[in-house]
Scaffold this motif. Structure first.
Motif, PDB file in Angstrom:
ATOM      1  N   GLU A  36       0.863  -1.196   0.000  1.00 51.74           N
ATOM      2  CA  GLU A  36       0.000   0.000   0.000  1.00 51.74           C
ATOM      3  C   GLU A  36       0.892   1.235   0.000  1.00 51.74           C
ATOM      4  OE1 GLU A  36      -3.254   1.119  -0.268  1.00 51.74           O
ATOM      5  OE2 GLU A  36      -2.155   3.006  -0.060  1.00 51.74           O
ATOM      6  N   SER A  46      -7.301   5.817  -0.783  1.00 50.89           N
ATOM      7  CA  SER A  46      -8.378   4.858  -1.052  1.00 50.89           C
ATOM      8  C   SER A  46      -9.723   5.571  -1.142  1.00 50.89           C
ATOM      9  CB  SER A  46      -8.426   3.813   0.080  1.00 50.89           C
ATOM     10  OG  SER A  46      -9.660   3.121   0.038  1.00 50.89           O
ATOM     11  N   ILE A  54     -22.859   4.406   1.126  1.00 49.46           N
ATOM     12  CA  ILE A  54     -24.217   3.840   1.068  1.00 49.46           C
ATOM     13  C   ILE A  54     -24.123   2.333   0.826  1.00 49.46           C
ATOM     14  CG2 ILE A  54     -26.442   3.886  -0.112  1.00 49.46           C
ATOM     15  CD1 ILE A  54     -25.750   6.698  -1.134  1.00 49.46           C
ATOM     16  N   ASP A 363     -14.283  -0.456 -10.030  1.00 48.84           N
ATOM     17  CA  ASP A 363     -15.402  -0.445  -9.065  1.00 48.84           C
ATOM     18  C   ASP A 363     -16.551   0.451  -9.501  1.00 48.84           C
ATOM     19  OD1 ASP A 363     -13.428   1.822  -8.176  1.00 48.84           O
ATOM     20  OD2 ASP A 363     -15.366   2.327  -7.288  1.00 48.84           O
ATOM     21  N   LYS A 369     -20.029  -1.287  -1.058  1.00 49.85           N
ATOM     22  CA  LYS A 369     -21.061  -2.097  -0.399  1.00 49.85           C
ATOM     23  C   LYS A 369     -20.721  -3.588  -0.466  1.00 49.85           C
ATOM     24  CE  LYS A 369     -24.174  -0.394  -3.280  1.00 49.85           C
ATOM     25  NZ  LYS A 369     -23.261   0.323  -4.206  1.00 49.85           N
TER      26      LYS A 369
HETATM   27  C1  LIG Z   1     -17.214  10.128  -3.590  1.00 52.56           C
HETATM   28  C2  LIG Z   1     -17.407   8.638  -3.652  1.00 52.56           C
HETATM   29  C3  LIG Z   1     -18.534   8.085  -3.064  1.00 52.56           C
HETATM   30  C4  LIG Z   1     -18.725   6.710  -3.102  1.00 52.56           C
HETATM   31  N1  LIG Z   1     -19.826   6.214  -2.499  1.00 52.56           N
HETATM   32  C5  LIG Z   1     -20.043   4.888  -2.502  1.00 52.56           C
HETATM   33  C6  LIG Z   1     -21.197   4.372  -1.875  1.00 52.56           C
HETATM   34  O1  LIG Z   1     -21.994   5.129  -1.307  1.00 52.56           O
HETATM   35  N2  LIG Z   1     -21.387   3.023  -1.876  1.00 52.56           N
HETATM   36  C7  LIG Z   1     -20.494   2.178  -2.492  1.00 52.56           C
HETATM   37  O2  LIG Z   1     -20.734   0.973  -2.509  1.00 52.56           O
HETATM   38  N3  LIG Z   1     -19.381   2.644  -3.097  1.00 52.56           N
HETATM   39  C8  LIG Z   1     -19.131   3.971  -3.114  1.00 52.56           C
HETATM   40  N4  LIG Z   1     -18.016   4.473  -3.707  1.00 52.56           N
HETATM   41  C9  LIG Z   1     -17.075   3.552  -4.353  1.00 52.56           C
HETATM   42  C10 LIG Z   1     -16.079   2.892  -3.393  1.00 52.56           C
HETATM   43  O3  LIG Z   1     -15.388   3.847  -2.668  1.00 52.56           O
HETATM   44  C11 LIG Z   1     -15.132   2.050  -4.245  1.00 52.56           C
HETATM   45  O4  LIG Z   1     -15.918   1.132  -4.973  1.00 52.56           O
HETATM   46  C12 LIG Z   1     -14.081   1.271  -3.481  1.00 52.56           C
HETATM   47  O5  LIG Z   1     -13.346   2.103  -2.646  1.00 52.56           O
HETATM   48  C13 LIG Z   1     -13.152   0.576  -4.500  1.00 52.56           C
HETATM   49  O6  LIG Z   1     -12.154  -0.119  -3.827  1.00 52.56           O
HETATM   50  P1  LIG Z   1     -10.733  -0.390  -4.490  1.00 52.56           P
HETATM   51  O7  LIG Z   1      -9.989  -1.218  -3.530  1.00 52.56           O
HETATM   52  O8  LIG Z   1     -10.883  -0.859  -5.893  1.00 52.56           O
HETATM   53  O9  LIG Z   1     -10.037   1.058  -4.623  1.00 52.56           O
HETATM   54  P2  LIG Z   1      -9.530   1.986  -3.438  1.00 52.56           P
HETATM   55  O10 LIG Z   1     -10.384   1.831  -2.250  1.00 52.56           O
HETATM   56  O11 LIG Z   1      -9.371   3.341  -4.023  1.00 52.56           O
HETATM   57  O12 LIG Z   1      -8.110   1.405  -3.048  1.00 52.56           O
HETATM   58  C14 LIG Z   1      -7.017   1.373  -3.929  1.00 52.56           C
HETATM   59  C15 LIG Z   1      -5.749   1.369  -3.077  1.00 52.56           C
HETATM   60  O13 LIG Z   1      -4.637   1.077  -3.911  1.00 52.56           O
HETATM   61  C16 LIG Z   1      -3.545   1.838  -3.434  1.00 52.56           C
HETATM   62  N5  LIG Z   1      -2.560   1.943  -4.524  1.00 52.56           N
HETATM   63  C17 LIG Z   1      -2.737   2.516  -5.729  1.00 52.56           C
HETATM   64  N6  LIG Z   1      -1.621   2.404  -6.482  1.00 52.56           N
HETATM   65  C18 LIG Z   1      -0.727   1.744  -5.720  1.00 52.56           C
HETATM   66  C19 LIG Z   1       0.612   1.325  -5.948  1.00 52.56           C
HETATM   67  N7  LIG Z   1       1.248   1.557  -7.106  1.00 52.56           N
HETATM   68  N8  LIG Z   1       1.262   0.687  -4.956  1.00 52.56           N
HETATM   69  C20 LIG Z   1       0.626   0.429  -3.770  1.00 52.56           C
HETATM   70  N9  LIG Z   1      -0.643   0.809  -3.502  1.00 52.56           N
HETATM   71  C21 LIG Z   1      -1.319   1.446  -4.469  1.00 52.56           C
HETATM   72  C22 LIG Z   1      -4.174   3.168  -3.049  1.00 52.56           C
HETATM   73  O14 LIG Z   1      -3.338   3.908  -2.202  1.00 52.56           O
HETATM   74  C23 LIG Z   1      -5.471   2.708  -2.413  1.00 52.56           C
HETATM   75  O15 LIG Z   1      -5.333   2.545  -1.029  1.00 52.56           O
HETATM   76  C24 LIG Z   1     -17.786   5.856  -3.736  1.00 52.56           C
HETATM   77  C25 LIG Z   1     -16.657   6.411  -4.336  1.00 52.56           C
HETATM   78  C26 LIG Z   1     -16.468   7.789  -4.297  1.00 52.56           C
HETATM   79  C27 LIG Z   1     -15.249   8.342  -4.962  1.00 52.56           C
END
Ligand SMILES: Cc1cc2nc3c(=O)[nH]c(=O)nc-3n(C[C@H](O)[C@H](O)[C@H](O)COP(=O)(O)OP(=O)(O)OC[C@H]3O[C@@H](n4cnc5c(N)ncnc54)[C@H](O)[C@@H]3O)c2cc1C
Length: 431
Positions: A36, A46, A54, A363, A369
């Motif tokens: 991370e 993230s 939600i 995502d 969720k």
């Molecule tokens: C404003 C907003 C509101 C939202 N509301 C909702 C909601 O109400 N309900 C819902 O279900 N979803 C919601 N979402 C979506 C939800 O936040 C995402 O679906 C979820 O966080 C996706 O998870 P992820 O692990 O793919 O990405 P992330 O949670 O973004 O995690 C990716 C991680 O990878 C790390 N990373 C990136 N590149 C590297 C690298 N090269 N080396 C090491 N680490 C790295 C980052 O630092 C980060 O920690 C919302 C999103 C936003 C932006």
């Protein structure tokens, strides 16, 4: 399929990466390392590092409704997740001036909730603003022209706390973590004869693995360049109102309140007294002119609220909680997620890597969720035969032509045009 003791690397400790680490340990994989780039979890990069997200079950598409029903069962029963889920209900409406596109979307969500055997008994129709006013004594707004429904099956999760909880659980299960801009930031995936052999971190250190799972959210394209525009880094705004203890207490148990044309707000957080607001809309992209691909900018460049979003948030408050409509907005930022053109996730092997790299991203702004169960899908993929995702909609997609600017605007549930970050950024944040 890797041996249970084979080294597996997960890049990214957001919602998808942490859930995958949890599920793989539960399946007996014993040699998992998560990288991370932030020096803390919940990571500031993230999209899930937020007070709340939600958790609503109904989708226009029954495929995702069924998955969310499963996810909510896990939110309510799994001891790791249940402290973070709050079944406050979801008030899902449109205001009196909402564009037709969004009215249609709300109606399709409602129909999906009303036809689902596990959800339908929880749906309360609210077809007039007066009905809404009478139902929710804590709101003193007029809800002008609002109509929609309340779904008491739904609620929200404290997402930052849920990330922290899964971080602790995976550490306890033996998962290793490398954190920070030097030790944790993966610079590249290393290959030999087309097969991944591990990763190199920013400090130059090489870590070997037989399988690399890229769960880097909006930044996935930086590590898997052949993704092209399959994934678009897109952002929506987040802002908060700082309440007093009394105000927070008075608003306890309000439902997640969403007008599709104005955005949504949550029950205030009792620890910080912050009431979170999100104006939604078409969002913002940050397209690199050379590649045509949008990547997330720095945290500093994201630390502001575009004017048009502030206007929508203030209107949402004026309709619902008018006493707060002119309060200062605090802790404002753009939150970056990984959007796909059809709003489907991508959970598949990266082509031409001989089954050594999995992409778990896309995502599309609706993935949190699924936090309790998303990692099981990566586990299913690893244990399936043929190195291909069995669910066609989650397969590697054909990248859109360079220069395409539709950015998923055809997806029914999105409203408004997507703009470039540079169009809305204040001068100070452009550095
Ligand atoms: C404003 C907003 C509101 C939202 N509301 C909702 C909601 O109400 N309900 C819902 O279900 N979803 C919601 N979402 C979506 C939800 O936040 C995402 O679906 C979820 O966080 C996706 O998870 P992820 O692990 O793919 O990405 P992330 O949670 O973004 O995690 C990716 C991680 O990878 C790390 N990373 C990136 N590149 C590297 C690298 N090269 N080396 C090491 N680490 C790295 C980052 O630092 C980060 O920690 C919302 C999103 C936003 C932006």
């Amino acid at each position: 399929m890797p041996e249970k003791s084979s080294p597996i690397i997960i890049v990214g400790a957001g919602a998808f990466g942490l859930s995958t680490a949890l599920h793989l340990t539960q399946k007996g994989y014993s040699n998992i390392t998560v990288f991370e780039k932030d020096n803390q979890i919940p990571a500031r990069y993230s999209a899930a590092n937020d007070l709340n997200k939600i958790v609503r079950a109904e989708y226009e598409d029954d495929f995702y409704t069924d998955l969310t029903v499963k996810a909510i069962e896990a939110w309510k029963s799994n001891p790791i997740f249940k402290p973070h889920f709050h079944q406050t209900g979801f008030l899902h409406c449109v205001s009196g001036t909402c564009p037709e596109k969004a009215v249609g979307t709300m109606k399709r969500f409602r129909a999906a909730a009303e036809r689902h055997p596990k959800i339908k008994s929880h749906v309360v129709p609210l077809d007039k603003d007066s009905t809404i006013r009478h139902r929710f004594w804590q709101f003193n707004g007029q809800f002008p022209g609002w109509n929609g429904y309340l779904n008491q099956f739904d609620g929200y999760a404290h997402s930052a706390n849920a990330l922290a909880g899964v971080y602790r659980a995976t550490q306890a299960a033996g998962v290793r973590f490398f954190l920070g801009e030097q030790n944790g930031a993966v610079q590249e995936i290393l290959y030999s004869n087309g097969k991944a052999t591990g990763v190199k971190t920013a400090n130059g250190r090489v870590h070997h693995a037989s399988l690399v799972i890229v769960a880097a959210g909006a930044a996935a394209g930086k590590l898997v360049s052949k993704l092209g525009t399959q994934i678009v880094a897109k952002s929506w705004s987040v802002a908060h109102v700082q309440l007093t203890d009394e105000e927070t207490s008075a608003l306890r148990s309000i439902p997640v309140t969403y007008a599709r044309d104005l955005g949504f707000l949550f029950e205030p957080d009792p620890k910080t007294n912050l009431l979170k607001l999100c104006p939604m809309g078409g969002g913002f992209v940050n397209t690199d002119p050379a590649s045509g691909v949008s990547y997330p900018p720095s945290l500093e460049q994201s630390a502001f609220l575009p004017k048009e979003d502030e206007e929508r948030i203030r209107k949402l408050l004026a309709h619902t909680l008018p006493a707060l409509a002119n309060r200062p907005l605090v802790h404002k930022f753009l939150c970056w997620f990984a959007d796909t053109s059809d709003s489907d996730f991508i959970i598949d092997y990266v082509p031409e890597t001989s089954g050594s790299v999995i992409l778990l991203s896309g995502d599309s702004g609706h993935g949190f969720k699924m936090f309790p169960i998303v990692g099981s899908w990566a586990g299913d993929l690893i244990e399936s035969s043929g190195n291909q995702q069995a669910i066609p909609r989650w397969r590697w997609k054909t990248p859109a032509a360079k220069g395409s600017t539709s950015w998923g605007g055809d997806v029914s549930w999105r409203l408004g045009d997507t703009k470039e970050l540079s169009e809305v950024q204040p001068r100070k944040a452009k550095l």
